[in-house]
Design a protein around this motif. Structure first.
Motif, short mmCIF file in Angstrom:
data_model
loop_
_atom_site.label_atom_id
_atom_site.label_comp_id
_atom_site.label_asym_id
_atom_site.label_seq_id
_atom_site.Cartn_x
_atom_site.Cartn_y
_atom_site.Cartn_z
N PRO A 281 1.50 -1.05 0.33
CA PRO A 281 2.65 -0.24 -0.14
C PRO A 281 2.74 -0.44 -1.50
O PRO A 281 3.32 0.48 -2.46
N GLY A 284 0.57 1.73 -2.97
CA GLY A 284 0.97 3.16 -2.92
C GLY A 284 0.10 3.96 -1.66
O GLY A 284 0.50 5.25 -1.44
N GLU A 287 1.95 2.75 4.12
CA GLU A 287 2.82 1.88 4.47
C GLU A 287 2.98 2.01 6.19
O GLU A 287 3.59 2.75 6.54
N THR A 288 2.42 1.07 6.67
CA THR A 288 2.26 1.00 8.15
C THR A 288 2.33 -0.26 8.96
O THR A 288 1.86 -1.30 8.28
N GLY A 319 2.41 2.40 -6.01
CA GLY A 319 3.31 2.41 -5.02
C GLY A 319 4.75 1.84 -5.54
O GLY A 319 5.94 2.12 -5.54
N LYS A 323 8.53 3.34 -6.07
CA LYS A 323 9.67 2.46 -5.60
C LYS A 323 10.65 2.57 -6.61
O LYS A 323 11.80 2.65 -6.26
#
Ligand code: FES
Length: 340
Positions: A281, A284, A287-288, A319, A323
């Motif tokens: 994440p 970037g 995200e899992t 990422g 954010k």
């Protein structure tokens, strides 16, 4: 750099962000032929809209590229016809381009339609033009529409819309390709006795017979790639001389250079461990919570069978930046509400 939504279709598409596209792909998934089900999702991970928007809104895009450690080709406008050669549907690209451009010229292509329905309208037109099953055109139709959204109609039209794979590979059927992905390497007569010296084929371009290497059982995919000493850096400047076709730097899940998409055999790679899960994440890319996701760091994923991967044309570390920007925008919106 600004995006211009000039046609009703572009205005409609611009109401959809990466999340809306992900939901649409999930809904369309049963309608996409198995040969392109993973490939379509991988393509959307490779070309996130949020990254493009960050560059469009940046005061100094070059400074942003340096800040995000961007390498390679990340703008779709530079690869309108070539970004999707790893999809089976690339073979239908000339028709997809025509159908998407026609929809962009129409005044009512999206009237009362959802994004998924617009994708299927394009796929239906392409399938009829080529006499193929609609499921083979659905993934590439989604790619065509997202490409239009990112590059605008003028850029979309500018390139010739050619099929860029050779004829022999273009003639392969979806079943041929699926069979190839499902095949594991035989390990010889006494293969069942082999342990550490088992070797697995890793294909990294299904459209060229020489684009494969062998990895030892449980060897990191990037380490297997490094045994291929051909001068791949001449084709992708991100590659290091003598380190194989997958760009690498740190080999410790710190830089994000070595990411790949698993077109076939994601479950034959070792599961995601703590460090890869934490870093993905921040880069970037994805995200899992999945143990065997489609996007992996090849310096962490180890081969337990033959796999087919695709190497994205760029890498970066964005990422965390996105954010932070998202949180900043949310704070500003909160302050505006509080002071009103
Ligand atoms: S080489 Fe740096 S994350 Fe894999």
């Amino acid at each position: 750099m600004t995006s211009k939504a000039e046609t009703p279709l572009e205005i409609f598409l611009n109401r959809h962000d990466d999340e809306a596209w992900r939901e649409t792909l999930a809904e369309l998934s049963p309608a996409i032929h198995e040969v392109d089900r993973a490939a379509t999702r991988i393509w959307f991970y490779f070309f996130p809209l949020a990254l493009l928007r960050a560059f469009e809104q940046a005061e100094d895009p070059h400074a942003l590229a340096r800040e995000l450690l961007m390498q390679g080709k990340w703008f779709l406008k530079d690869q309108v016809d070539s970004s999707h050669t790893f999809l089976y549907g690339h073979r239908l690209w000339p028709e997809v381009k025509r159908a998407v451009a026609r929809a962009a010229e129409a005044t009512d292509a999206t009237a009362g339609r959802t994004l998924g329905e617009v994708v299927r309208d394009v796929a239906r037109e392409v399938a009829a033009a080529r006499g193929v099953d609609e499921s083979l055109a659905t993934g590439i139709a989604a790619v065509g529409l997202m490409t239009l959204q990112q590059v605008g109609l003028a850029e979309f039209r500018r390139t010739p819309g050619e099929v860029l794979i050779d004829r022999r590979h273009a003639r392969r059927t979806p079943e041929d390709i699926l069979r190839g992905r499902a095949r594991d390497d035989g390990q010889g007569l006494f293969g069942f006795l082999r342990t550490a010296d088992k070797r697995w084929t890793v294909v990294w371009d299904e459209n060229a017979d020489d684009r494969r290497f062998r990895a030892l059982d449980l060897q990191e995919v990037a380490s297997g790639a490094a045994t291929d000493k051909r001068p791949w850096h001449e084709q992708d400047p991100r590659c290091t001389t003598g380190e194989g076709p997958i760009p690498v730097q740190c080999r410790s899940a710190s830089c994000g250079t070595c990411w790949v998409g698993a077109l076939g055999g994601a479950e034959k790679l070792t599961g995601v461990e703590r460090r890869e899960r934490k870093m993905m994440p921040l880069f970037g890319y994805i995200e899992t919570d999945e143990t065997h996701p489609l996007i992996r760091l090849s310096c962490q994923a180890r081969a337990r069978g033959a796999v087919s991967v695709v190497i994205p044309p760029w890498n970066g570390y964005f990422g965390k930046y996105l954010k932070r920007r998202g949180e900043g925008a949310a704070e500003e919106a909160g302050e505006a509400v509080a002071s009103s």
